[in-house]
Design a protein around this motif. Sequence first.
Motif, short mmCIF file in Angstrom:
data_model
loop_
_atom_site.label_atom_id
_atom_site.label_comp_id
_atom_site.label_asym_id
_atom_site.label_seq_id
_atom_site.Cartn_x
_atom_site.Cartn_y
_atom_site.Cartn_z
N CYS A 1 0.85 -1.20 0.00
CA CYS A 1 0.00 0.00 0.00
C CYS A 1 0.88 1.24 0.00
CB CYS A 1 -0.88 0.03 1.25
SG CYS A 1 -1.93 -1.40 1.42
N MET A 2 0.32 2.33 -0.52
CA MET A 2 1.06 3.59 -0.48
C MET A 2 0.15 4.71 0.02
SD MET A 2 1.45 4.53 -4.49
CE MET A 2 1.39 6.29 -4.50
N THR A 3 0.76 5.70 0.62
CA THR A 3 0.02 6.84 1.15
C THR A 3 -0.55 7.66 0.00
OG1 THR A 3 1.70 6.94 2.89
CG2 THR A 3 0.17 8.80 2.73
N ALA A 4 -1.85 7.98 0.09
CA ALA A 4 -2.49 8.82 -0.91
C ALA A 4 -2.74 10.22 -0.36
CB ALA A 4 -3.81 8.20 -1.37
N SER A 5 -3.08 10.31 0.93
CA SER A 5 -3.30 11.62 1.54
C SER A 5 -3.23 11.53 3.05
CB SER A 5 -4.66 12.21 1.12
OG SER A 5 -5.71 11.52 1.75
N VAL A 6 -2.98 12.69 3.64
CA VAL A 6 -2.99 12.85 5.09
C VAL A 6 -3.84 14.07 5.37
CG1 VAL A 6 -1.59 13.35 7.14
CG2 VAL A 6 -0.64 11.94 5.30
N ASP A 7 -4.82 13.92 6.25
CA ASP A 7 -5.62 15.09 6.57
C ASP A 7 -6.02 15.09 8.03
OD1 ASP A 7 -7.37 12.92 5.33
OD2 ASP A 7 -8.90 14.15 6.28
N ASN A 8 -6.41 16.27 8.46
CA ASN A 8 -6.86 16.47 9.83
C ASN A 8 -5.84 15.99 10.85
OD1 ASN A 8 -8.77 17.43 11.67
ND2 ASN A 8 -9.52 15.37 12.04
N LEU A 9 -4.59 16.31 10.64
CA LEU A 9 -3.57 15.99 11.63
C LEU A 9 -3.59 17.09 12.68
CD1 LEU A 9 -1.26 14.26 12.61
CD2 LEU A 9 0.25 15.43 11.02
N SER A 10 -4.10 16.75 13.86
CA SER A 10 -4.27 17.73 14.93
C SER A 10 -3.20 17.55 15.99
CB SER A 10 -5.65 17.54 15.58
OG SER A 10 -6.66 17.61 14.63
N PHE A 11 -2.47 18.61 16.30
CA PHE A 11 -1.46 18.58 17.35
C PHE A 11 -2.09 19.15 18.61
CE2 PHE A 11 0.95 18.47 13.46
CZ PHE A 11 1.96 17.56 13.73
N LYS A 12 -2.39 18.29 19.58
CA LYS A 12 -3.06 18.72 20.81
C LYS A 12 -2.07 19.01 21.93
CE LYS A 12 -7.03 16.06 19.43
NZ LYS A 12 -7.70 14.79 19.48
N ASN A 13 -1.13 18.12 22.14
CA ASN A 13 -0.12 18.28 23.20
C ASN A 13 1.22 17.80 22.69
OD1 ASN A 13 -1.75 19.11 25.61
ND2 ASN A 13 -2.79 17.17 25.14
N PRO A 14 2.30 18.54 22.98
CA PRO A 14 3.62 18.10 22.53
C PRO A 14 4.09 16.87 23.32
CG PRO A 14 3.82 20.03 23.93
CD PRO A 14 2.35 19.80 23.72
N ILE A 15 4.93 16.08 22.68
CA ILE A 15 5.54 14.93 23.35
C ILE A 15 7.00 15.28 23.58
CG2 ILE A 15 6.09 12.47 23.16
CD1 ILE A 15 3.63 12.18 21.34
N LYS A 16 7.43 15.13 24.80
CA LYS A 16 8.75 15.60 25.23
C LYS A 16 9.84 14.54 25.05
CE LYS A 16 7.64 19.64 27.02
NZ LYS A 16 8.16 20.85 26.43
#
Length: 172
Positions: A53-68
Amino acid sequence: MEEKRASDSFTIMNELVLPNDTNVFGNLMGGRLMYWMDIAAAMAAGKHCNAPCMTASVDNLSFKNPIKLGNIVHIEAKISRAFNTSMEIHLRVWGEDSLHQYSYESNEAYFTFVALDPNGKPRPVPAVIPETEVEKKLYDGALRRRQLRLVLAGKMKPDDAVELKAFFVQAQ
């Protein structure tokens, strides 16, 4: 082609955030997280269709809290719906602070993958059977999200996005 349960594609991936994965603030870089999420989504898609399989799209990537730095990243990926040759994968990400013994939600996204035949051309994929309430909700919303992706990519006319329009326009 036999249908498959959404839960059959469930994939968990874990990574430790090391210094090379962080920005100057000591937070995991978004690009590195997207890279890891892409791998987890590819594994879930491959489980579903038993094909490359291959990536066709990426959407709605929400950054809520950073990871340290030093935290553990937990990525969960699962097919939410399959179409003809493509699959929508829902991903959720948590950070875990092992030192202070707590986990926190970090990210959520939808990736679309296309299954490939031996010649690298799109091939049909099995339909998805949603079982839980959450799976059913994700499954039902997937058609609207797909239509939005196609409209934004210029592959569908807004007037043809019937499911998406119904979400915004009330019947008279």
